[in-house]
Design a protein around this motif. Structure first.
Motif, short mmCIF file in Angstrom:
data_model
loop_
_atom_site.label_atom_id
_atom_site.label_comp_id
_atom_site.label_asym_id
_atom_site.label_seq_id
_atom_site.Cartn_x
_atom_site.Cartn_y
_atom_site.Cartn_z
N ALA A 101 46.79 40.08 30.08
CA ALA A 101 47.74 40.30 31.17
C ALA A 101 47.46 39.36 32.34
CB ALA A 101 47.69 41.75 31.63
N LYS A 102 46.20 39.13 32.61
CA LYS A 102 45.85 38.25 33.72
C LYS A 102 46.13 36.79 33.40
CE LYS A 102 42.64 41.37 35.79
NZ LYS A 102 42.59 41.68 37.11
N GLY A 103 46.29 36.46 32.12
CA GLY A 103 46.67 35.10 31.73
C GLY A 103 48.01 34.72 32.31
N ALA A 104 48.87 35.70 32.52
CA ALA A 104 50.17 35.44 33.13
C ALA A 104 50.00 34.91 34.55
CB ALA A 104 51.01 36.71 33.15
N LYS A 106 47.52 32.99 35.69
CA LYS A 106 47.10 31.58 35.65
C LYS A 106 48.25 30.66 35.26
CE LYS A 106 42.32 32.63 34.82
NZ LYS A 106 41.25 32.76 33.88
N LYS A 107 49.13 31.14 34.40
CA LYS A 107 50.26 30.31 33.96
C LYS A 107 51.46 30.42 34.90
CE LYS A 107 49.11 30.54 29.09
NZ LYS A 107 49.53 30.98 27.77
N ARG A 108 51.36 31.33 35.87
CA ARG A 108 52.47 31.59 36.79
C ARG A 108 53.76 31.90 36.06
NH1 ARG A 108 52.81 28.64 42.57
NH2 ARG A 108 50.78 29.27 43.25
N LEU A 109 53.64 32.76 35.07
CA LEU A 109 54.83 33.16 34.34
C LEU A 109 55.74 33.98 35.25
CD1 LEU A 109 53.19 34.23 30.97
CD2 LEU A 109 54.39 32.12 31.46
N PRO A 110 57.02 33.71 35.25
CA PRO A 110 57.91 34.47 36.13
C PRO A 110 58.06 35.91 35.65
CG PRO A 110 59.18 32.98 34.75
CD PRO A 110 57.73 32.70 34.47
N MET A 111 58.12 36.80 36.62
CA MET A 111 58.38 38.20 36.34
C MET A 111 59.86 38.40 36.62
SD MET A 111 55.15 40.36 37.53
CE MET A 111 53.52 39.97 36.94
N GLY A 112 60.65 38.30 35.58
CA GLY A 112 62.10 38.28 35.72
C GLY A 112 62.76 39.62 35.89
N SER A 113 62.03 40.71 35.67
CA SER A 113 62.66 42.02 35.80
C SER A 113 61.64 43.04 36.28
CB SER A 113 63.22 42.46 34.45
OG SER A 113 62.17 42.76 33.55
N TRP A 114 62.16 44.14 36.76
CA TRP A 114 61.31 45.24 37.21
C TRP A 114 60.46 45.75 36.06
CZ3 TRP A 114 59.19 47.03 41.28
CH2 TRP A 114 58.69 48.33 41.32
N THR A 115 61.01 45.77 34.85
CA THR A 115 60.27 46.24 33.67
C THR A 115 59.03 45.39 33.43
OG1 THR A 115 62.35 46.96 32.70
CG2 THR A 115 60.49 46.77 31.21
N VAL A 118 56.39 46.38 35.99
CA VAL A 118 55.81 47.68 35.64
C VAL A 118 54.86 47.54 34.44
CG1 VAL A 118 56.33 50.00 34.76
CG2 VAL A 118 57.67 49.04 36.64
N ASP A 119 55.27 46.78 33.43
CA ASP A 119 54.39 46.57 32.26
C ASP A 119 53.09 45.89 32.67
OD1 ASP A 119 56.25 47.74 30.60
OD2 ASP A 119 57.04 45.84 29.82
N TYR A 120 53.19 44.89 33.53
CA TYR A 120 52.00 44.19 34.00
C TYR A 120 51.08 45.15 34.75
CZ TYR A 120 48.96 41.02 36.50
OH TYR A 120 47.85 40.40 37.00
N CYS A 121 51.65 45.95 35.63
CA CYS A 121 50.84 46.90 36.41
C CYS A 121 50.20 47.96 35.52
CB CYS A 121 51.68 47.55 37.50
SG CYS A 121 52.11 46.42 38.84
N ARG A 122 50.93 48.43 34.52
CA ARG A 122 50.36 49.40 33.59
C ARG A 122 49.14 48.83 32.88
NH1 ARG A 122 55.69 51.60 31.44
NH2 ARG A 122 55.89 53.48 32.66
N ASP A 147 47.16 38.33 42.05
CA ASP A 147 47.16 39.78 41.89
C ASP A 147 45.85 40.25 42.49
OD1 ASP A 147 46.87 42.39 41.06
OD2 ASP A 147 46.97 41.94 38.93
N GLU A 148 45.93 40.96 43.60
CA GLU A 148 44.71 41.35 44.30
C GLU A 148 44.71 42.83 44.63
OE1 GLU A 148 44.39 38.87 47.76
OE2 GLU A 148 44.17 37.05 46.56
N VAL A 149 43.56 43.45 44.48
CA VAL A 149 43.37 44.82 44.93
C VAL A 149 42.98 44.74 46.39
CG1 VAL A 149 41.98 46.90 44.70
CG2 VAL A 149 42.71 45.66 42.66
N GLN A 150 43.83 45.28 47.24
CA GLN A 150 43.60 45.23 48.69
C GLN A 150 42.73 46.39 49.14
OE1 GLN A 150 45.20 42.52 49.93
NE2 GLN A 150 44.17 42.67 51.85
#
Length: 173
Positions: A101-104, A106-115, A118-122, A147-150
């Motif tokens: 999931a974190k590989g996304a 590094k590649k800066r893959l676009p998150m094109g939808s809310w789904t 949510v999948d990434y966060c899960r 992606d950072e834990v604040q």
């Protein structure tokens, strides 16, 4: 006669293992139930044993494949049959899923939808046992910059400092 019955049982679960592996190869992971995926993970840790009852016990206890895989080691150890090697296999799968999931990022893959968000966060934090304030910093094309834990808090509360959120967003542009 007992050794013949033991031999037949051994042949059965070894044949079962190969059938499951073949179905995974041919039809993909969507063709397998959660308990079957758990069996595939347990095969490596418990090579001389029928693991279907253990997989089903894990599902009964934790509810789903991802919840079983991400359960705390001490909770997994409470399930009869889960030893250190089986727990280690589960933690390897969990680490691999998180790394994938974190590989996304590094590649800066676009998150094109809310789904997709949510999948990434899960994958990253679905089974945490306390509140976490996580920030996904996106570029103008919805590519994940960071992606950072604040902050993390208690079971039901996490403090948030808007000034810190804005400061970090400005740092990352």
């Amino acid at each position: 006669m007992t050794s013949e019955a033991d031999e037949d049982a051994a042949k059965h679960y070894h044949g079962h293992r190969e059938r499951l592996r073949a179905r995974l190869r041919e039809a993909g992971p969507a063709a397998l139930a959660d308990y079957e995926l758990l069996e595939l993970v347990l095969f490596r840790a418990l090579p001389q044993r029928d693991v279907k009852p253990l997989a089903k016990a894990l599902l009964a206890r934790f509810g789903s494949f991802p919840e079983a895989i991400s359960a705390e080691p001490h909770r997994l150890a409470e399930v009869k049959g889960m030893g250190p090697s089986a727990i280690a296999e589960f933690k390897i799968v969990e680490a691999a899923a998180q790394r994938f999931a974190k590989g996304a990022v590094k590649k800066r893959l676009p998150m094109g939808s809310w789904t997709e968000v949510v999948d990434y966060c899960r994958t990253s934090m679905a089974f945490e046992n306390r509140e976490i304030f996580r920030i996904l910093f996106l570029d103008k094309k919805n590519g994940l910059i960071a992606d950072e834990v604040q902050g993390s808090g208690t079971v039901d509360h996490t403090p948030v400092y808007p000034r810190e959120v804005v400061r970090r967003a400005l740092e990352l542009s």
